[in-house]
Scaffold this active site. Structure first.
Site, PDB file in Angstrom:
ATOM      1  N   CYS A  30       0.829  -1.210   0.000  1.00  0.00           N
ATOM      2  CA  CYS A  30       0.000   0.000   0.000  1.00  0.00           C
ATOM      3  C   CYS A  30       0.859   1.254   0.000  1.00  0.00           C
ATOM      4  O   CYS A  30       2.062   1.198   0.256  1.00  0.00           O
ATOM      5  CB  CYS A  30      -0.952   0.020   1.193  1.00  0.00           C
ATOM      6  SG  CYS A  30      -0.129   0.336   2.758  1.00  0.00           S
ATOM      7  N   CYS A  33       2.578   2.072   3.287  1.00  0.00           N
ATOM      8  CA  CYS A  33       3.816   1.304   3.476  1.00  0.00           C
ATOM      9  C   CYS A  33       4.956   1.937   2.673  1.00  0.00           C
ATOM     10  O   CYS A  33       6.112   1.939   3.116  1.00  0.00           O
ATOM     11  CB  CYS A  33       3.610  -0.143   3.040  1.00  0.00           C
ATOM     12  SG  CYS A  33       2.391  -1.021   4.041  1.00  0.00           S
ATOM     13  N   ASP A 427       8.271  34.340 -24.402  1.00  0.00           N
ATOM     14  CA  ASP A 427       9.343  34.795 -25.280  1.00  0.00           C
ATOM     15  C   ASP A 427       8.713  34.961 -26.669  1.00  0.00           C
ATOM     16  O   ASP A 427       7.617  34.437 -26.919  1.00  0.00           O
ATOM     17  CB  ASP A 427      10.466  33.758 -25.289  1.00  0.00           C
ATOM     18  CG  ASP A 427      11.604  34.151 -26.213  1.00  0.00           C
ATOM     19  OD1 ASP A 427      11.942  35.345 -26.252  1.00  0.00           O
ATOM     20  OD2 ASP A 427      12.132  33.270 -26.904  1.00  0.00           O
ATOM     21  N   ASP A 611      16.530  31.375 -22.455  1.00  0.00           N
ATOM     22  CA  ASP A 611      15.768  31.979 -21.367  1.00  0.00           C
ATOM     23  C   ASP A 611      15.914  31.212 -20.061  1.00  0.00           C
ATOM     24  O   ASP A 611      15.058  31.305 -19.184  1.00  0.00           O
ATOM     25  CB  ASP A 611      14.286  32.051 -21.756  1.00  0.00           C
ATOM     26  CG  ASP A 611      14.066  32.943 -22.965  1.00  0.00           C
ATOM     27  OD1 ASP A 611      14.573  34.066 -22.957  1.00  0.00           O
ATOM     28  OD2 ASP A 611      13.403  32.495 -23.915  1.00  0.00           O
TER      29      ASP A 611
END
Length: 713
Positions: A30, A33, A427, A611
């Site tokens: 699970c 866990c 941009d 950029d």
């Protein structure tokens, strides 16, 4: 059974030197866990680990071989977890859960006749028979839980779901014996719990497979052309410049360029485009695309490890390593929530009845029985699985959904930031515009042909604008004149092709064009011939993208570019942006981005390389069409495989839907759990089975709600 592999020194040293290793695992039952295992691993000095329950893998970073061996030991000694060698065997959901189904079937088979005896209030030998039937039923479904509880208690591990369910069911059995109500409720609690666990496993397994299907981009084989032979090889074995054959219906195994033939390719799995795209010799094709028409020969331009499909799969597999705030909250919440509820259960079972008896100045055992029974409801409802599973599952589905459209999200943190961002900055070149010059206007066909002949010999970026223009004129003796243009000969005459400075310095009389576009002037033997207007075309979907983002809560859309102000203004006006800044140096662009962040959360969209400073500083950064570039992937949070701007609002829509579903699961699960706790305290004779139904039901509803992220179109 424990899994104790011998880790050789060379292997562990190699993993340590590599700085990290991705371990495929099995046996992790699970998500709670998974959280516990992650905490155990991160307590080891020199180890940093991220346990991914959805992908059943551990991303392990160790300082050295010794730390790696310690981590492997902890992994293989945690419950039934095993490290898989190679690719784990893919089993059907039925085969995966066959043992659990058999146990539940056996339990039910013995539970039903025992229940009939209870309903008809059997006595004597029949009562003893009912107890025996209940015992077999209980052990059939409860043996794994009881065994896990015993092992964990020896390790000093409390408050996991096995301990809680063992305590709750055994407590109900003991109370049933003392009160004469029988074993029905205690056995029913364990049986219903295991049915819920089975349904949970099936639901999570189905979601895992649905996401895996979305990522089914990789071709398992490739056809290598070796002289006159065709060899079937693994895509990982292909090298740059190898020649491969891709037949109709096959996926392109790696990125390449078509060298022979033409066809149409289905790229829906890469960028969401529904219509096939025609490709011919010289066109680049990305791995994961499907050849829909004719066989073509392709030259490999990137090895598999650097190909589009490898980067997509890697990003999606590693996406759970970056956890959103909601995931981190749930991890911390689960750590303290279960012990807190257990403490509350102890207080309900002991303190409240003691106070009641003290007030009544009379010890009444029935009062203690009643409140112990109520406390058992606390233990049953305290399991945090609904939250611990559904929250990461929602993000996992959201990331997978984005990947289906060719939107590569690095982690759930990125989805969270994108969902709440309200300002976007673009941009210009390569983002809002095509990034390549093209001819948009010319004075005459003759001028266009002259320019095409001259620019074929030029290395200037503007020359690419004439690449597809046919001309019967041939230029010779070309000379690039820096900052001005090209000088060459055509039909024995001197041709000047360039900007106005080239014309002026050579004494050519011409009429200057008043345009924001780049103008190329032409003169033949000193006589003005005409001009060509060249520009970087605005993308067709740019305006619609901005409008769609405004509809998704973006209040401000601007452009930050190094291009000249006049051109920036023209582009901004045509697209419908709220503002623009032109002629910016990289540091100035970063300063303006920081100013925008003061107004809200900022999305920045750029090429991912030039950029990089702004992208790193933005709350969420997109890079466009650079899946082959490591720099683009490093700089951005989200990578768009194609240049399709309309995928940005699609990504934001998925992010917002994911965030909403996460909040629904958190708030809904907690309200129901706390509501059931309150009812168990204040409602007389509140059935323990209702708590089990509430716990299992909440978990299933939360998981199914999470799947809506991936299922909605």
């Amino acid at each position: 059974m424990m899994n104790n592999p011998v880790v050789c020194a060379d292997e562990s040293q190699k993993a340590a030197n590599a700085g990290g290793k991705k371990l495929k695992i099995s046996g992790l039952c699970c998500a709670n866990c998974a959280r516990e295992l992650e905490e155990i691993l991160n307590k080891i000095d020199g180890v940093n680990a991220a346990v991914d329950f959805m992908n059943m893998q551990i991303i392990l970073n160790c300082q050295g071989a010794l730390e790696y061996e310690k981590a492997v030991y902890e992994i293989t000694h945690f419950e039934e977890v095993k490290i898989e060698d190679g690719k784990p065997e893919q089993k059907s959901l039925f085969k995966t859960h066959l043992y659990d189904i058999i146990c539940i079937a056996i339990s039910t088979l013995f539970f039903i006749p025992a229940l009939i005896f209870t309903i008809f209030k059997a006595e004597g030998p029949l009562l003893i028979a009912s107890y025996a039937l209940y015992a077999v039923s209980y052990l059939a479904v409860g043996h794994k839980v009881l065994w896990a509880t015993a092992k964990n208690l020896l390790k000093g591990k409390l408050f996991d779901e096995n301990f809680l369910m063992s305590l709750a069911s055994i407590g109900a059995v003991v109370l049933g014996i003392f009160t004469g109500d029988g074993l029905f409720e205690g056995v029913a609690v364990m049986l219903l719990y295991q049915i819920g666990e089975l349904l949970q496993g099936i639901a999570v397994g189905a979601s895992r497979r649905s996401i895996t299907d979305l990522m089914n981009l990789k071709s398992e084989i490739a056809t290598l052309i070796c002289g006159d032979e065709l060899l079937t090889v693994d895509p990982e074995d292909l090298k740059t410049d190898d020649l491969i054959l891709v037949k109709s219906g096959e996926k392109f195994p790696v990125d390449g360029v078509i060298v022979e033939g033409q066809t149409a390719i289905d790229i829906k799995s890469l960028n969401g485009e529904a219509l096939p795209v025609e490709v011919k010799e010289g066109d680049e094709v990305l791995s994961g695309s499907i050849n829909t028409l004719k066989a073509v020969k392709v030259k490999v331009i990137r090895e598999y490890k650097n190909s589009a499909v490898a980067k997509i799969l890697d990003l999606v597999e590693n996406s759970t390593a970056k956890k959103a705030r909601a995931e981190k909250f749930i991890s911390k919440f689960a750590k303290y929530y279960t012990p807190a509820v257990c403490v509350a259960a102890v207080l309900v079972a002991t303190l409240i009845p003691t106070l009641i008896c003290a007030v009544q100045t009379n010890f009444v055992w029935e009062i203690y029985q009643d409140w112990i029974y109520k406390a058992l409801s606390f233990l049953v409802i305290s399991c945090p699985c609904a939250l611990v599973i559904s929250v990461p599952l929602s993000y996992f589905c959201g990331i997978g959904k984005c990947a289906k459209y060719g939107i590569l999200v690095k982690g759930s943190t990125c989805l969270d930031e994108l969902s709440s961002a309200n300002i976007i900055a673009f941009d210009k070149t390569g983002t809002l515009t095509e990034g390549e010059f093209s001819v948009i206007h010319y004075s005459s066909e003759y001028a266009l042909k002259l320019a095409a002949a001259a620019e074929k010999l030029s290395s200037h970026p503007i020359a690419k604008a004439f690449k597809g223009i046919n001309t019967d004129l041939v230029a010779h003796e070309a000379l690039d004149i820096s900052g001005m243009g090209v000088r060459c000969k055509v039909d024995g005459k001197i041709l000047l092709c360039g900007n106005k400075r080239l014309m002026q310095e050579n004494g050519v009389k011409f009429e200057e064009e008043n345009s924001l576009s780049t103008i190329v002037y032409l003169a033949l033997d000193g006589e003005y011939v005409g001009f060509i207007a060249i520009d970087d075309k605005i993308k067709d979907d740019a305006k619609q993208t901005v409008l769609a983002l405004k509809g998704l809560g973006v209040s401000k859309a601007v452009m930050l570019t190094g291009d000249k102000l006049e051109r920036a203004k023209e582009v901004a006006n045509k697209i419908g942006l709220d503002g623009f800044k032109g002629e910016l140096l990289p540091d100035q662009k970063l300063n303006y981005a920081n100013e925008l962040k003061k107004e809200g959360k900022l999305i920045f969209v750029g090429d991912g390389i030039n950029d990089a400073p702004v992208m790193t500083n933005a709350d969420c950064a997109f890079s466009m069409g650079s899946v082959g570039s490591d720099a683009a992937i490093e700089a951005s949070d989200i990578v768009i495989v194609s240049d399709n701007l309309s995928l940005i609002p699609k990504a934001k829509e998925v992010a917002m839907r994911t965030k909403n579903i996460v909040l629904q699961n958190i708030i809904g699960s907690l309200l129901i759990k706390f509501g059931v706790m309150a009812l168990s305290v204040f409602v007389p004779n509140f059935p323990l089975i209702v708590s089990i139904f509430a716990d299992v039901g909440v978990m299933l509803v939360a998981v199914l709600n999470s799947l809506r992220v991936a299922l909605k179109k």
